[in-house]
Design a protein around this motif. Structure first.
Motif, PDB file in Angstrom:
ATOM      1  N   PRO A 194      25.459  12.890 -59.289  1.00  0.00           N
ATOM      2  CA  PRO A 194      24.632  14.181 -58.963  1.00  0.00           C
ATOM      3  C   PRO A 194      25.467  15.485 -57.904  1.00  0.00           C
ATOM      4  O   PRO A 194      24.901  16.350 -57.696  1.00  0.00           O
ATOM      5  CB  PRO A 194      24.001  13.453 -57.608  1.00  0.00           C
ATOM      6  CG  PRO A 194      24.806  12.206 -56.975  1.00  0.00           C
ATOM      7  CD  PRO A 194      25.449  11.947 -58.340  1.00  0.00           C
ATOM      8  N   ILE A 195      26.717  15.061 -57.912  1.00  0.00           N
ATOM      9  CA  ILE A 195      27.691  16.145 -57.181  1.00  0.00           C
ATOM     10  C   ILE A 195      27.555  17.526 -57.859  1.00  0.00           C
ATOM     11  O   ILE A 195      27.073  18.575 -57.272  1.00  0.00           O
ATOM     12  CB  ILE A 195      28.896  15.630 -56.845  1.00  0.00           C
ATOM     13  CG1 ILE A 195      29.085  14.329 -56.144  1.00  0.00           C
ATOM     14  CG2 ILE A 195      29.786  16.667 -56.391  1.00  0.00           C
ATOM     15  CD1 ILE A 195      30.520  13.820 -55.771  1.00  0.00           C
ATOM     16  N   PHE A 196      27.989  17.397 -59.024  1.00  0.00           N
ATOM     17  CA  PHE A 196      27.930  19.023 -59.772  1.00  0.00           C
ATOM     18  C   PHE A 196      26.600  19.609 -59.635  1.00  0.00           C
ATOM     19  O   PHE A 196      26.350  20.640 -59.433  1.00  0.00           O
ATOM     20  CB  PHE A 196      28.473  18.744 -61.243  1.00  0.00           C
ATOM     21  CG  PHE A 196      28.914  19.863 -61.914  1.00  0.00           C
ATOM     22  CD1 PHE A 196      30.133  20.506 -61.947  1.00  0.00           C
ATOM     23  CD2 PHE A 196      28.017  20.757 -62.473  1.00  0.00           C
ATOM     24  CE1 PHE A 196      30.239  21.868 -62.559  1.00  0.00           C
ATOM     25  CE2 PHE A 196      28.026  21.829 -63.138  1.00  0.00           C
ATOM     26  CZ  PHE A 196      29.365  22.157 -63.041  1.00  0.00           C
ATOM     27  N   ILE A 199      32.774  17.390 -48.813  1.00  0.00           N
ATOM     28  CA  ILE A 199      31.124  17.219 -48.999  1.00  0.00           C
ATOM     29  C   ILE A 199      30.431  16.906 -47.810  1.00  0.00           C
ATOM     30  O   ILE A 199      29.212  17.724 -47.455  1.00  0.00           O
ATOM     31  CB  ILE A 199      30.754  15.941 -50.234  1.00  0.00           C
ATOM     32  CG1 ILE A 199      31.221  16.524 -51.594  1.00  0.00           C
ATOM     33  CG2 ILE A 199      29.191  15.768 -50.045  1.00  0.00           C
ATOM     34  CD1 ILE A 199      31.183  15.563 -52.599  1.00  0.00           C
ATOM     35  N   PHE A 200      30.856  15.931 -47.047  1.00  0.00           N
ATOM     36  CA  PHE A 200      30.387  15.649 -45.670  1.00  0.00           C
ATOM     37  C   PHE A 200      30.398  17.004 -44.881  1.00  0.00           C
ATOM     38  O   PHE A 200      29.483  17.133 -44.058  1.00  0.00           O
ATOM     39  CB  PHE A 200      31.218  14.336 -44.867  1.00  0.00           C
ATOM     40  CG  PHE A 200      30.779  13.267 -45.297  1.00  0.00           C
ATOM     41  CD1 PHE A 200      29.484  12.851 -44.951  1.00  0.00           C
ATOM     42  CD2 PHE A 200      31.413  12.236 -45.972  1.00  0.00           C
ATOM     43  CE1 PHE A 200      28.845  11.431 -45.127  1.00  0.00           C
ATOM     44  CE2 PHE A 200      30.863  11.152 -46.556  1.00  0.00           C
ATOM     45  CZ  PHE A 200      29.789  10.574 -45.885  1.00  0.00           C
ATOM     46  N   ILE A 214      14.282   9.612 -51.687  1.00  0.00           N
ATOM     47  CA  ILE A 214      15.441   9.871 -50.786  1.00  0.00           C
ATOM     48  C   ILE A 214      15.781  11.250 -50.753  1.00  0.00           C
ATOM     49  O   ILE A 214      15.711  12.018 -51.559  1.00  0.00           O
ATOM     50  CB  ILE A 214      16.732   8.817 -51.344  1.00  0.00           C
ATOM     51  CG1 ILE A 214      15.970   7.428 -51.579  1.00  0.00           C
ATOM     52  CG2 ILE A 214      17.764   8.873 -50.140  1.00  0.00           C
ATOM     53  CD1 ILE A 214      17.125   6.648 -52.010  1.00  0.00           C
ATOM     54  N   ASP A 215      16.061  11.641 -49.404  1.00  0.00           N
ATOM     55  CA  ASP A 215      16.451  13.019 -49.185  1.00  0.00           C
ATOM     56  C   ASP A 215      17.917  13.390 -50.038  1.00  0.00           C
ATOM     57  O   ASP A 215      18.937  12.377 -49.865  1.00  0.00           O
ATOM     58  CB  ASP A 215      16.742  13.047 -47.641  1.00  0.00           C
ATOM     59  CG  ASP A 215      17.465  14.628 -47.158  1.00  0.00           C
ATOM     60  OD1 ASP A 215      16.429  15.516 -47.535  1.00  0.00           O
ATOM     61  OD2 ASP A 215      18.629  14.714 -47.010  1.00  0.00           O
ATOM     62  N   LEU A 260      23.388  11.924 -51.353  1.00  0.00           N
ATOM     63  CA  LEU A 260      25.036  12.266 -51.446  1.00  0.00           C
ATOM     64  C   LEU A 260      25.818  11.561 -50.605  1.00  0.00           C
ATOM     65  O   LEU A 260      27.165  11.203 -50.799  1.00  0.00           O
ATOM     66  CB  LEU A 260      25.076  14.016 -51.296  1.00  0.00           C
ATOM     67  CG  LEU A 260      24.735  14.744 -52.381  1.00  0.00           C
ATOM     68  CD1 LEU A 260      24.444  16.131 -52.336  1.00  0.00           C
ATOM     69  CD2 LEU A 260      25.179  14.573 -53.724  1.00  0.00           C
ATOM     70  N   LYS A 261      25.696  11.461 -49.289  1.00  0.00           N
ATOM     71  CA  LYS A 261      26.311  10.768 -48.328  1.00  0.00           C
ATOM     72  C   LYS A 261      26.509   9.177 -48.842  1.00  0.00           C
ATOM     73  O   LYS A 261      27.718   8.736 -48.409  1.00  0.00           O
ATOM     74  CB  LYS A 261      25.635  10.813 -47.067  1.00  0.00           C
ATOM     75  CG  LYS A 261      25.930  12.006 -46.298  1.00  0.00           C
ATOM     76  CD  LYS A 261      25.201  12.290 -45.091  1.00  0.00           C
ATOM     77  CE  LYS A 261      25.075  13.734 -44.622  1.00  0.00           C
ATOM     78  NZ  LYS A 261      24.526  13.809 -43.200  1.00  0.00           N
TER      79      LYS A 261
END
Length: 380
Positions: free
Chosen positions: A302-304, A368-369, A261-262, A267-268
């Protein structure tokens, strides 16, 4: 075994050590505050001291590395954490807790900046998530140990003792493999031009600022569950462990998911789940809250590390400057949130806690978006 593999394993070990004390005070605080006869809201003061210390040490890590070398800085930082644990076990007082938070905060900040910089230069995005997954191992292990210790009839001081023993093991391993740390941290730009922050950098800093909600949850969740939802201390510690466990599992499986997955799409999806959870955490049901905080931890996963990777991707030079700026900004966010929440908690309790968390999560997902949409070509 290749040098890259050996370095990667060492970084994993260091990140377990970095995670161990991060949930220690929050999970044992209900018992500590009762024994020392301190208001529950004072946890924000002690957390604030630790975060401020971490912010200072992370900001000046590069200068410390130039003076003493990264190996000495990292190993001494881990020693600071061990010394802090020993001091608190020995004296068990209000004053000693202040000293401990300063010492352990200074240690944590230097480890954080150094390991993230080394990792950004040598690891892929999947490996970065796996690395931070082992930070999740450390921060999940502490509340799990706490819950088990309480169930066995021991008190919070046994938890501190166990963590001190674990730090002795981790420091010993780091010392044995200390030669690896001086090799990979050299390749940093020596450009004398003044570094300017662009739009993408400001968005990245904003993301890290509001990502401080991860620690806001970790700090106050156990106390919120005990004082507002009326669960017992062992159950509250278990929920905190589940929260950090969700984050840990997320980062451990990200290297696999990123193959199929991209990164930006994943993240979205996580951000959309966070928006749903920002509503569910306002329901005072133990089972619903437990499941919701597991999902929140998973979505934070996965954000950080991914945005550390993005920072290195879009800023090939002065990477350490940008990463240090982001991490120190995150510490500033945590510092301010501890002050704010603690101030109101002392006077009115933690009834407002979940509403505040919900608002911050919404702002974080919007940032983030925006970042992913604006800079999709640069991070692809």
């Amino acid at each position: 075994m290749s040098k890259h593999t050996r370095l990667f394993i060492l970084l994993l070990i260091l990140y377990i050590g970095l995670g161990l004390p991060d949930s220690l005070l929050s999970t044992t605080w209900p018992s500590i505050s009762q024994e020392l006869d301190i208001s529950i809201g004072f946890i924000s003061i002690f957390s604030m001291i630790a975060i401020f210390s971490s912010m200072i040490s992370s900001t000046y890590t590069y200068a410390l590395n130039k003076l003493f070398g990264p190996t000495r800085v990292i190993l001494m930082s881990m020693m600071f954490c061990l010394i802090g644990l020993i001091i608190f076990i020995t004296f068990k007082s209000f004053a000693s807790l202040i000293v401990v938070q300063i010492i352990m905060g200074l240690g944590a900040g230097a480890i954080d900046s150094n390991v993230n910089f080394i990792a950004s230069q040598n690891l892929k995005v999947g490996e970065m998530n796996l690395l931070h997954g082992f930070w999740g191992v450390g921060i999940t292990l502490t509340p799990l140990i706490t819950a088990i210790v309480y169930r066995l009839g021991y008190n919070q001081w046994m938890v501190f003792t166990i963590l001190a023993l674990l730090f002795i093991i981790l420091i010993s391993y780091g010392y044995i493999n200390r030669s690896l740390l001086n090799i990979e941290i050299i390749a940093e730009s020596e450009s004398k031009e003044k570094v300017k922050l662009k739009k993408r950098d400001m968005l990245g800093i904003g993301i890290y600022f509001f990502y401080g909600v991860e620690f806001l949850i970790g700090t106050f969740l156990a106390t919120y569950l005990v004082t507002v939802v009326n669960v017992d201390e062992a159950s509250a510690a278990f929920v905190v462990s589940c929260y950090w466990g969700g984050l840990m599992v997320s980062r451990l499986i990200m290297p696999i998911l990123f193959k199929y997955i991209d990164t930006s799409k994943l993240l979205k999806i996580h951000c959309l789940l966070l928006l749903v959870c920002s509503v569910l955490i306002n329901i005072d049901n133990f089972l619903v809250l437990t499941i919701t905080y597991i999902i929140i931890g998973y979505c934070f996963g996965p954000i950080f590390p991914t945005f550390v990777h993005y920072t290195e991707r879009v800023n090939k030079e002065n990477t350490a400057f940008y990463i240090g700026k982001q991490i120190s900004t995150m510490y500033l966010s945590i510092f301010l949130s501890q002050v704010t929440v603690g101030y109101f908690a002392v006077r009115n309790g933690l009834g407002f806690y979940t509403a505040l968390v919900s608002i911050i999560i919404v702002i974080l997902t919007i940032l983030i978006f925006s970042y992913l949409h604006t800079f999709k070509k640069e991070i692809a």
